[in-house]
Design an enzyme around this catalytic site. Structure first.
Site, short mmCIF file in Angstrom:
data_model
loop_
_atom_site.label_atom_id
_atom_site.label_comp_id
_atom_site.label_asym_id
_atom_site.label_seq_id
_atom_site.Cartn_x
_atom_site.Cartn_y
_atom_site.Cartn_z
N ASP A 126 0.74 -1.50 0.34
CA ASP A 126 0.18 -0.39 -0.18
C ASP A 126 0.98 1.04 0.13
OD1 ASP A 126 -2.75 1.86 0.22
OD2 ASP A 126 -3.84 -0.48 1.06
N HIS A 192 -2.84 3.42 -4.94
CA HIS A 192 -2.82 2.93 -3.50
C HIS A 192 -0.87 2.59 -3.89
CE1 HIS A 192 -5.30 3.04 -0.41
NE2 HIS A 192 -6.01 2.82 -1.61
N GLU A 256 -9.57 3.30 -5.67
CA GLU A 256 -9.62 4.38 -5.02
C GLU A 256 -8.44 4.96 -6.24
OE1 GLU A 256 -11.11 4.80 -0.56
OE2 GLU A 256 -8.99 3.62 -1.15
#
Ligand SMILES: [Zn+2]
Length: 480
Positions: A126, A192, A256
């Site tokens: 991440d 990420h 995202e």
């Protein structure tokens, strides 16, 4: 006398009396007529037998016996015929934001196996850390695995990080396999990715990413998908992933991904022109589809978060995890033949407090959403519950958040829906606490499971939960 097992078995017949294994040992026997992962345990005073469909069924018979066994070593005389409702029953652990030791992961896996989970989705990378040792890209181990501070709320100055060695990863995979659990590794891309970009800034659109992130939220810096070098590095990394993880499925994230960097990048704009698209969501789909095709050529199958459905033409074989879908795309996906896993944010995200997601709410979530056709219902293959660790910094807290809510997800994934009963479940969950304790899991105490009477703090607690929820739903993108 009722028996206490989590997840609740499909059929139980009581004979009365006790079976003593030391007097007449239990025998195991294969019975291919039983459903997949199914078993039938027959215990009478004069003998015991466990028939099983396959390796899974044999293992689950043993887990049921483990819960059924009294402290004196005897069992109630019963016949239990059992098989899971869903073929996919998973728990996810975020080891990127905060790591767990190999021993801690094994403790968690042991408890999950007892509850008949059969997939471990391992979130390994991440923005805040890279946790898979790489042979081809040592800078990932030296730079991407480390960040300047431990906590995300203020700079504590404690350098934090490390990664699981290849040997440790193989050890975890083998430990899971012995317990009928397949590991699904996740390398989250193209968003990420700040930790990787800190070591390989040339793969960003700006070339200016300088450090592994030390804060939570959505990050503007993502992989530059206009550059060929990005695709080359990702595929070489996935070669390493496939070498370490023998399971067919590989999670490639896809959640995202803010479009700003791509919109302002010459390479990304050029790629959009070549594709004949103007929407960055289509560029996202293109990247995910290329990676999915690469995995497919290696005999693997890509899994992603539901954000990848936005672009509209996601490859049909990509499995989709439904964590937050306000527009019904996952329902359309299942109805049109795509596989979907349900892990609803409001019910199954275990990093949120019991005040926001009480046990009864997790237990009450039905993965068969309204709008699914018969085909769609068949394509919802199961449930998964994630524990994200931005604010779950140690194993004690992780266990507090996961237990007993993981038990609720286990039961939803296994038990026929007509047998689900919250009150009965809570009693069985309480009865299982001592066995969990012997494994090394200290659950949240029962008084915290279902906060009802919060008294004068109720208004404040509700306000806090609302703020958390809104903050998460509209997770603002950081400023450039
Ligand atoms: Zn770019």
């Amino acid at each position: 006398m009722a028996i206490s097992i989590v997840p609740r078995p499909a059929h139980v017949t009581h004979y009365g009396g006790r079976y003593d294994e030391t007097l007449c040992p239990l025998t195991y026997r294969a019975d291919p007529s039983l459903p997949a992962e199914g078993y039938r345990i027959t215990l009478r005073a004069d003998g015991g037998e466990a028939a099983y469909a396959d390796d899974g069924g044999r293992f689950y018979a043993a887990q049921t016996l483990r819960q059924l066994r009294a402290p004196d070593g005897t069992y109630p005389c019963v016949c239990i015929e059992d098989a899971p409702r869903y073929p996919y029953r998973a728990f996810m652990v975020d080891s990127a934001r905060h790591m767990q030791s190999v021993a801690q992961l094994k403790t968690l896996i042991e408890a999950a196996a007892l509850l008949k989970f059969n997939r471990f989705h391992w979130h390994l990378t991440d923005d805040q850390g890279w946790r898979m040792e790489s042979q081809s890209f040592p800078r990932l181990n030296e730079i991407s695995a480390w960040r300047a501070c431990d906590g995300f709320l203020n700079d504590d100055g404690v350098r934090y990080g490390g990664c699981y060695t290849r040997e440790e990863i193989r050890d975890i995979v083998a430990f899971c396999a012995e317990r009928q659990i397949t590991v699904i590794p996740e390398i989250d891309m193209p968003g990420h990715m700040v930790a990787l970009l800190a070591a390989y800034p040339d793969l960003s659109c700006t070339g200016r990413v300088t450090a592994v992130s030390t804060h939570a939220g959505i990050h503007k810096d993502v992989l530059c998908v206009g550059k060929d070098a990005t695709f080359q590095m990702m595929t070489r990394l996935l070669d390493e992933v496939c070498d370490l993880f023998p399971g067919e499925w590989v999670h490639i994230g896809g959640d995202e991904v803010p479009p700003q960097r791509w919109q302002n990048c010459e390479d990304c704009r050029a790629r959009m022109r070549r594709l004949g698209v103007t929407d960055p969501a289509a560029l996202h789909s293109d990247f995910i589809n290329r990676i999915a095709a690469y995995l497919k050529a290696k005999g693997r199958r890509a899994v992603t978060w539901n954000d990848t459905l936005k672009g509209g033409d996601l490859d049909r074989d990509v499995v989709v995890c439904n964590w937050m879908d306000k527009t019904g795309r996952c329902i359309d996906r299942a109805n049109s033949g795509g596989l979907v896993i349900e892990e609803d944010f409001f019910h199954y995200y275990l990093d949120y407090p019991y005040g926001m997601t009480p046990l009864r709410k997790t237990y009450g979530f039905d993965p068969m959403r309204a709008g699914l056709t018969e085909i769609g219902r068949a394509n919802v293959i199961g449930v998964e519950t994630p524990i994200w660790t931005e604010f779950v910094r140690d194993f004690k807290q992780l266990c507090f958040m996961c237990f007993p809510r993981m038990l609720a997800v286990a039961e939803r994934g296994w038990t026929p829906p007509q047998l689900l009963n919250g009150k009965d479940f809570a009693a069985r969950a309480r009865a299982l606490l001592p066995l969990l304790q012997t494994i090394g899991i200290t659950a949240a105490p029962p008084k915290t499971w279902d906060p009802r009477a919060l008294g004068r703090w109720k208004g404040l607690a509700q306000h806090y939960c609302r703020v958390l929820r809104v903050a998460h739903e509209n997770r603002g993108v950081e400023e450039a």
